[in-house]
Design an enzyme around this catalytic site. Structure first.
Site, PDB file in Angstrom:
ATOM      1  N   THR A   1       0.875  -1.179   0.000  1.00 54.01           N
ATOM      2  CA  THR A   1       0.000   0.000   0.000  1.00 54.01           C
ATOM      3  C   THR A   1       0.909   1.225   0.000  1.00 54.01           C
ATOM      4  O   THR A   1       2.072   1.136   0.393  1.00 54.01           O
ATOM      5  CB  THR A   1      -0.887   0.053   1.257  1.00 54.01           C
ATOM      6  OG1 THR A   1      -0.039   0.215   2.385  1.00 54.01           O
ATOM      7  CG2 THR A   1      -1.698  -1.207   1.413  1.00 54.01           C
TER       8      THR A   1
ATOM      9  N   GLU B   1      -5.732  -4.130  -0.054  1.00 52.69           N
ATOM     10  CA  GLU B   1      -5.945  -5.268   0.855  1.00 52.69           C
ATOM     11  C   GLU B   1      -7.064  -6.183   0.378  1.00 52.69           C
ATOM     12  O   GLU B   1      -7.281  -7.262   0.917  1.00 52.69           O
ATOM     13  CB  GLU B   1      -6.298  -4.758   2.260  1.00 52.69           C
ATOM     14  CG  GLU B   1      -5.155  -4.109   3.025  1.00 52.69           C
ATOM     15  CD  GLU B   1      -4.996  -2.624   2.719  1.00 52.69           C
ATOM     16  OE1 GLU B   1      -5.464  -2.172   1.653  1.00 52.69           O
ATOM     17  OE2 GLU B   1      -4.407  -1.919   3.556  1.00 52.69           O
TER      18      GLU B   1
ATOM     19  N   LYS C   1     -15.491  17.119  11.044  1.00 57.82           N
ATOM     20  CA  LYS C   1     -16.406  17.107  12.188  1.00 57.82           C
ATOM     21  C   LYS C   1     -16.740  18.541  12.554  1.00 57.82           C
ATOM     22  O   LYS C   1     -15.891  19.284  13.036  1.00 57.82           O
ATOM     23  CB  LYS C   1     -15.769  16.386  13.370  1.00 57.82           C
ATOM     24  CG  LYS C   1     -15.512  14.931  13.073  1.00 57.82           C
ATOM     25  CD  LYS C   1     -14.794  14.216  14.208  1.00 57.82           C
ATOM     26  CE  LYS C   1     -14.225  12.913  13.701  1.00 57.82           C
ATOM     27  NZ  LYS C   1     -12.899  13.044  13.080  1.00 57.82           N
TER      28      LYS C   1
HETATM   29  P1  ADP Z   1      -3.704   3.603  -1.198  1.00 62.36           P
HETATM   30  O1  ADP Z   1      -4.587   4.829  -1.166  1.00 62.36           O
HETATM   31  O2  ADP Z   1      -2.851   3.442   0.005  1.00 62.36           O
HETATM   32  O3  ADP Z   1      -3.020   3.414  -2.503  1.00 62.36           O
HETATM   33  P2  ADP Z   1      -5.706   1.820  -1.995  1.00 62.36           P
HETATM   34  O4  ADP Z   1      -5.350   2.085  -3.399  1.00 62.36           O
HETATM   35  O5  ADP Z   1      -5.871   0.459  -1.553  1.00 62.36           O
HETATM   36  O6  ADP Z   1      -4.665   2.384  -1.052  1.00 62.36           O
HETATM   37  O7  ADP Z   1      -6.945   2.731  -1.642  1.00 62.36           O
HETATM   38  C1  ADP Z   1      -8.055   2.260  -0.996  1.00 62.36           C
HETATM   39  C2  ADP Z   1      -8.913   3.400  -0.584  1.00 62.36           C
HETATM   40  O8  ADP Z   1      -9.295   4.198  -1.697  1.00 62.36           O
HETATM   41  C3  ADP Z   1     -10.220   2.976   0.037  1.00 62.36           C
HETATM   42  O9  ADP Z   1     -10.055   2.624   1.383  1.00 62.36           O
HETATM   43  C4  ADP Z   1     -11.070   4.218  -0.149  1.00 62.36           C
HETATM   44  O10 ADP Z   1     -10.809   5.182   0.846  1.00 62.36           O
HETATM   45  C5  ADP Z   1     -10.579   4.770  -1.460  1.00 62.36           C
HETATM   46  N1  ADP Z   1     -11.490   4.388  -2.541  1.00 62.36           N
HETATM   47  C6  ADP Z   1     -11.354   3.395  -3.419  1.00 62.36           C
HETATM   48  N2  ADP Z   1     -12.371   3.385  -4.303  1.00 62.36           N
HETATM   49  C7  ADP Z   1     -13.204   4.390  -3.953  1.00 62.36           C
HETATM   50  C8  ADP Z   1     -14.453   4.890  -4.460  1.00 62.36           C
HETATM   51  N3  ADP Z   1     -15.033   4.384  -5.528  1.00 62.36           N
HETATM   52  N4  ADP Z   1     -15.014   5.928  -3.816  1.00 62.36           N
HETATM   53  C9  ADP Z   1     -14.434   6.473  -2.737  1.00 62.36           C
HETATM   54  N5  ADP Z   1     -13.265   6.059  -2.222  1.00 62.36           N
HETATM   55  C10 ADP Z   1     -12.657   5.034  -2.817  1.00 62.36           C
END
Ligand code: ADP
Length: 546
Positions: free
Chosen positions: A185, A331, A441
C-alpha cells in the site's frame, strides 16, 4: 460426510493453461518504449512465460523468491505475472512513482532477489541499487537494440535472456494457498504495508470480476487496463481477461496520453477500460476538444477514489459508456463493490437516479460487509446511518506481510477495518462518505468531503476540487474548498458557494474557497489530502483570521 468431487487447486496456472489452450489465437496488443504497437497471441505469451520461467531458474532465483517488477502495462509485464507466480515465486509489483526511499524500503523488506525494470525506470533504480544489497541482479525489459548504458550491477537484457532459454517447462503443481503476488500500500501513514496475494485469492477475484454485475467480461471484449499493473495487479484484469479469453490492450508508458488511449480504443476494439478518475478526465477533455468518438468503448470501471457524477454523466451522455463505479483496496485485491443496477435502482428517475449513480455499488459475492459504531456494534443498512466499514471475504488480506510494529486493521473477530466511513442501503448499495481520517467534524456532526467535492466538480468551471477540514474555535472544524479552475475560466469563490448552496445542506457549505494551480496527488493518482493539509497548514478561515 465429505463430497466426492476432484480436489483441483485454484491456481493462476489453471487460468494460464485455459488461456493457452482455449484462446490460443486471442491477441495481446501493447505499446512499449521500443514498439508503438506490439501484437502477439496468448499462445505466444504463454510460450514466452515458459522461457521466462527457465530464465528465472538459470539466474538462480530460489523456489519461492520474491521477484520485483518496475514496469508499465505491457506484454512483458504480463509474461512476468504468469511466469513468476506459476513457477511458485512471488511477483512483487513495485510502484515506480513512489519516492526512492520508499522503493528502497519495500525492495529490502520484501527481500527481492531480482528486479525486472522497464527502460524508463533504470535511472531510478541506479540511484538506490547500492542500498539494496540483497538484489542479486537486474533485468531490463527490452531488446538488445534498446539496452541503455547503465551502472546497475549484474544487469541483463530481457530479450537476450529469453532468446537463449528453452520453451519447454513443467509448471509445478502448486497448492492454492501458495503466495503469487505482493503489492505494498502506498503508506500514507508510516511505512508501506505488504499485501501478499495467493493463487486462490487471485483466481476467486478473477471469477467474481468477470460476472455480469461486475465487469461482465467475455471473449468478445477488448480490455484496456489504464490502472497500472504496478497497482493491485491492474485490478486483477490480466487474470480475469485470460479467464474469459478477452483481447488485452496495454497502453505501456503512454497511459496518460489521451490521444494514444483513444487510438487504442477505436483501432483495437476496446470495449471496457478501467482507471482512477484522474486518468479519465484528460480522456474526456480530449474527446470533447477533438470531437473524437470513443466507440466501441461500452464500459469503464472507475474506482480508487469517488467518481464525480459529472464524469459518470459525461461518459454516458456523450459516449454511451456505462461507468461501473467500484470501491476497493489493495488489501482486497482490490475489488469490493461495483455499482450495477437491480430492478429497483434501474427504475429510479431524476435526482434519485443521480444519487444512485454516485453509490459505490453492492459487494461482489465472496465479499461480506458490515458497518459498526465506535463500540463495534452493528449498524443498520438503512441508507442513512453512517459507520465504520469492515469487510471479510475470499480475496481480503488476513494479515500484512512481515508487519513492522503493531497493526490494528485486522480484528480478532476476523473482520478487516477498511478505514472508510459509509452508509449501506437495504439492497446493499454502499455510499462511501469519507476516509475516517478525512471526515470533517463540525459542531458534533459529520460533513462528507466526498459529497462536497462531487458537487463542486459538477460546476462547469471547476477542473478539480478537494475539501479538507480546518480548525475552527466554535465548530471544531469547518470545510475549506480548494479548487483548480478549468483553463480559461474566471469563476469566483462566491459563485461556487452559490452553486453548492443549491445542492447541499446549508451548514455543509465551505467557509471559504481557495484557488490553486494544481492539487497534490499520491503515487496512485489519488488526491493527497495529507499533502494538501500540509500545504495549507498556516491557512486560517476568514472569520477566524478576523
Ligand atoms: P492507497 O490509497 O494506500 O493506494 P488503496 O489504493 O488500496 O490504497 O486505496 C483504498 C482506498 O481508496 C479505500 O479505502 C477508499 O478510501 C478509497 N477508494 C477506493 N475506491 C473508492 C471509491 N469508488 N469511492 C471512494 N473512495 C474510494
Amino acid at each position: 460426510m465429505l463430497g466426492l468431487m476432484m480436489d483441483m487447486p485454484l491456481t493462476l496456472t489453471m487460468i494460464m493453461r485455459h488461456g493457452e489452450r482455449s484462446h490460443a489465437q486471442q491477441e495481446i496488443v501493447s505499446v512499449t518504449a521500443d514498439s508503438p504497437r506490439h501484437r502477439y497471441t496468448y499462445a505466444e505469451c504463454f510460450r514466452r512465460a515458459r522461457q521466462l520461467a527457465n530464465v528465472l531458474r538459470s539466474l538462480g532465483a530460489s523456489a519461492d523468491a520474491r521477484i520485483g517488477t518496475l514496469g508499465w502495462n505491457d506484454y512483458r509485464h504480463m509474461e512476468l505475472y504468469y511466469a513468476i507466480s506459476c513457477s511458485g515465486r512471488v511477483c512483487h509489483t513495485i510502484n515506480p512513482r513512489l519516492f526512492d526511499a520508499q522503493i528502497e524500503y519495500i525492495v529490502n523488506h520484501a527481500e527481492d532477489e531480482f528486479l525486472f525494470v522497464d527502460v524508463s525506470f533504470v535511472s531510478k533504480l541506479e540511484a538506490i541499487a547500492l542500498n539494496c544489497p540483497g538484489v542479486r541482479g537486474y533485468v531490463v525489459m527490452t531488446d538488445a537494440a534498446h539496452m541503455p548504458a547503465t551502472t546497475l550491477p549484474n544487469v541483463h537484457c530481457y530479450e537476450t535472456l529469453l532468446a537463449s532459454a528453452a520453451d519447454t517447462y513443467e509448471w509445478p503443481d502448486l497448492e492454492e494457498s501458495t503466495a503469487g503476488g505482493l503489492c505494498y500500500t502506498s503508506g500514507t501513514t508510516g511505512n508501506p504495508k505488504g499485501v501478499l496475494y495467493n493463487h486462490r485469492s487471485a483466481v476467486m477475484m478473477a471469477y467474481a470480476a468477470a460476472l455480469p454485475d461486475a465487469a461482465n467480461l467475455s471473449a468478445m471484449d477488448g480490455i484496456l487496463p489504464i490502472v497500472p499493473m504496478f497497482h493491485v495487479n491492474a485490478w486483477g484484469l490480466p487474470f480475469a481477461g485470460v479467464l474469459v479469453g478477452a483481447k488485452m490492450v496495454f497502453p505501456g508508458p503512454r497511459l496518460s496520453a489521451p490521444d494514444i488511449l483513444a487510438d487504442l480504443i477505436t483501432e483495437e476494439g476496446v470495449t471496457i477500460s478501467a482507471g482512477v478518475p484522474t486518468v479519465c478526465l484528460p480522456l474526456l477533455d480530449y474527446a470533447a476538444q477533438t470531437g473524437r468518438s470513443l466507440a466501441p468503448l461500452a464500459r469503464f470501471i472507475i474506482g480508487g477514489s469517488a467518481c464525480p457524477l459529472s464524469m459518470i454523466e459525461a461518459f454516458r451522455d456523450r459516449h454511451g459508456v456505462k461507468v461501473l463505479h467500484a470501491w476497493g483496496m489493495t488489501e482486497m485485491s482490490p475489488l469490493g463493490t461495483v455499482n450495477a443496477d437491480n430492478p429497483k435502482s434501474a427504475a429510479l428517475t431524476d435526482s434519485a437516479r443521480s444519487e444512485q449513480l454516485l453509490s459505490q455499488g453492492r459487494p461482489l459475492p465472496g465479499v461480506e460487509l458490515k458497518i459498526t459504531d465506535d463500540d463495534n456494534r452493528d449498524l443498520p443498512w438503512d441508507g442513512q446511518t453512517v459507520g465504520a466499514l469492515k469487510v471479510r471475504g475470499l480475496w481480503v488480506c488476513r494479515d500484512y506481510y512481515r508487519l513492522d510494529g503493531a497493526g490494528d486493521a485486522h480484528q480478532a473477530d476476523g473482520w478487516f477495518v477498511t478505514g472508510d466511513i459509509c452508509s449501506i442501503d437495504p439492497s446493499g448499495f454502499v455510499r462511501i462518505t469519507d476516509r475516517a481520517k478525512d471526515v470533517i467534524k463540525s459542531g458534533g456532526e459529520w460533513i462528507s468531503s466526498i459529497d462536497l467535492e462531487n458537487a463542486a466538480m459538477g460546476h462547469p468551471d471547476v477542473a478539480e476540487a478537494a475539501v479538507i477540514g480546518v480548525p475552527h474555535p466554535k465548530w471544531q472544524e469547518r470545510p475549506l474548498l480548494v479548487v483548480v479552475k478549468k483553463a480559461g475560466a474566471s469563476i469566483e469563490g462566491k459563485a461556487i458557494i452559490q452553486w453548492l448552496g443549491e445542492r447541499v445542506a446549508k451548514w455543509w457549505l465551505p467557509d471559504d474557497v481557495v484557488f490553486v494551480d494544481e492539487l497534490p496527488h499520491t503515487a496512485t493518482g489519488k488526491l493527497s489530502k495529507l499533502e494538501l493539509r500540509k500545504r495549507l497548514a498556516d491557512y486560517q478561515l476568514p472569520d477566524v483570521a478576523g
